[in-house]
Design an enzyme around this catalytic site. Structure first.
Site, PDB file in Angstrom:
ATOM      1  N   LYS A   1      59.529  39.944  34.640  1.00  0.00           N
ATOM      2  CA  LYS A   1      60.144  41.269  34.737  1.00  0.00           C
ATOM      3  C   LYS A   1      60.995  41.414  35.998  1.00  0.00           C
ATOM      4  O   LYS A   1      60.938  40.611  36.926  1.00  0.00           O
ATOM      5  CB  LYS A   1      59.070  42.353  34.657  1.00  0.00           C
ATOM      6  CG  LYS A   1      58.505  42.457  33.239  1.00  0.00           C
ATOM      7  CD  LYS A   1      57.880  43.770  32.920  1.00  0.00           C
ATOM      8  CE  LYS A   1      57.595  43.878  31.416  1.00  0.00           C
ATOM      9  NZ  LYS A   1      56.872  45.106  31.069  1.00  0.00           N
TER      10      LYS A   1
ATOM     11  N   ARG B   1      50.075  39.252  28.756  1.00  0.00           N
ATOM     12  CA  ARG B   1      51.215  39.049  27.848  1.00  0.00           C
ATOM     13  C   ARG B   1      52.289  38.277  28.609  1.00  0.00           C
ATOM     14  O   ARG B   1      52.860  38.785  29.579  1.00  0.00           O
ATOM     15  CB  ARG B   1      51.737  40.400  27.366  1.00  0.00           C
ATOM     16  CG  ARG B   1      52.882  40.324  26.368  1.00  0.00           C
ATOM     17  CD  ARG B   1      53.305  41.720  25.930  1.00  0.00           C
ATOM     18  NE  ARG B   1      54.391  41.672  24.962  1.00  0.00           N
ATOM     19  CZ  ARG B   1      55.686  41.644  25.281  1.00  0.00           C
ATOM     20  NH1 ARG B   1      56.054  41.671  26.557  1.00  0.00           N
ATOM     21  NH2 ARG B   1      56.605  41.606  24.325  1.00  0.00           N
TER      22      ARG B   1
END
Length: 370
Positions: free
Chosen positions: A305, A340
């Protein structure tokens, strides 16, 4: 807002014997917690804070103002709760150690893979097989990018993207999660072989989602995102991001339970990167152990991210593997049950080494004199 009490683990331990047994096994996992803070919040401000250990928890509970004891006791029980496995078809995903959820994006505009798994189904099939072989417990299939500024996807396009991917993953015997916020896609995906719904809107995007998930009694991940409608990242206005996200997830959990979703099938995700600044993301990551007080398994989705790039000289998404592993280990240390990730093999290897260290810590005091 009403006064709120929060029980936050603030001191983790490598093993019970390092604290002479004065610790708990956090959420039934491989992380032990010794020191805690009971935090009283009023009108968005912390007005009182008590530190305690398991040995002094009864004393702390007796010092709380009237009206907070029941909630504090419930949170204390939640922190010690051992969660049962998640049943996903023929697969059973145990939650007594961190499990890896591999990401399969079938979108043309994915920030991490550039759409190659949509353009070439055989490449997507091979990627799914490789993740399963590497040790992924779940494959998470998504057909809509949720990065900031990404356009909304028409429901028909999303269905055309995810259903073939779910079908070939089901053919491999995988435990499958569908990453969507649309009830029609959820329903079709579950019929095609998916077992879990992973909704970045926490079942808010369409009120029919709550009814569908309740009727299907499937596991569901409720993700924190401040925005409504198509802009999941907008509208963020936090007084204290950690406590605000905690309260928000509690409200969504309760809404799902009230709609008929079994509480034992609800997973919570604090939504790293969704409508949060770098500082807010870091605050949430440092506070992850607190979220076990909600009494649900936790999922952490921080792989590749933007915050990793912000801390790494603006490294592009495909060069954020090291930072992703660092955040995954932070999640493991906090007792998070599901991670995840894009880089499954590397994260599974990190998990296995981390587990070895945890197992060894249970006996590393055996040579000390009594």
């Amino acid at each position: 807002m009403p006064d709120q009490i929060y029980l936050r683990p603030i001191g983790l331990a490598p093993s019970p014997q390092s604290e002479e047994g004065d610790c708990i096994r956090l959420a039934g996992g491989l992380t032990h917690a010794h020191r805690f803070a009971a935090i009283l919040r009023r009108d968005g401000e912390v007005i009182e804070r008590w530190r305690f250990t398991p040995a002094t928890v009864d004393e702390m509970l007796g010092r709380l103002p009237d009206g907070f004891g029941a909630d504090a006791e419930a949170q204390w029980a939640n922190l010690r709760m051992a969660h049962p496995p998640i049943e996903m078809g023929a697969r059973t995903v145990r939650l007594d150690q961190p499990q890896i959820m591999g990401i399969l994006n079938v979108t043309p505009d994915s920030f991490s893979d550039g759409g190659k798994f949509l353009d070439d189904p055989e490449e997507g099939r091979a990627h799914a097989a490789a993740m399963l072989e590497a040790g992924a417990a779940i494959v998470d299939v998504g057909g809509e990018s949720t990065r900031p500024g990404a356009p909304a996807v028409w429901e028909g396009d999303e269905l055309a993207r995810v259903i073939p991917a779910i079908e070939y993953c089901a053919g491999m015997g995988a435990a499958i999660s569908v990453d969507t916020r649309r009830p029609a896609v959820m329903d079709a995906a579950l019929h095609a072989g998916a077992h879990m719904v992973n909704d970045v809107s926490a079942l808010r995007h369409d009120p029919r989602s709550l009814e569908l998930v309740a009727a299907r009694a499937c596991p569901v991940v409720l993700v924190h995102a401040p925005g409504k409608g198509d802009d999941l990242h907008g509208g963020a206005d936090y007084e204290s991001v950690v406590f605000d996200v905690f309260d928000w997830l509690r409200e969504r959990r309760d809404a799902a339970v009230e709609a008929g979703v079994p509480r034992g099938r609800i997973v919570l995700d604090p939504g790293i990167g969704f409508g949060k600044s770098l500082g807010e993301n870091l605050a949430l990551l440092n506070a992850l152990p607190l979220f076990h007080a909600l009494g649900q398994p936790l999922l952490l989705g921080a792989s590749r991210k933007r915050m990793i790039g912000a801390l790494s000289n603006e490294a592009p998404a495909h060069e954020r593997r090291g930072g992703s592993i660092a955040l995954a280990i932070a999640g493991m240390n906090a007792g998070v049950q599901l991670l995840r990730v894009h880089d499954v093999a590397e994260t599974v290897q990190a998990r296995n080494v981390w587990r070895g260290l945890r197992d060894a810590a249970l006996t590393d005091f055996s040579d000390l004199p009594a």
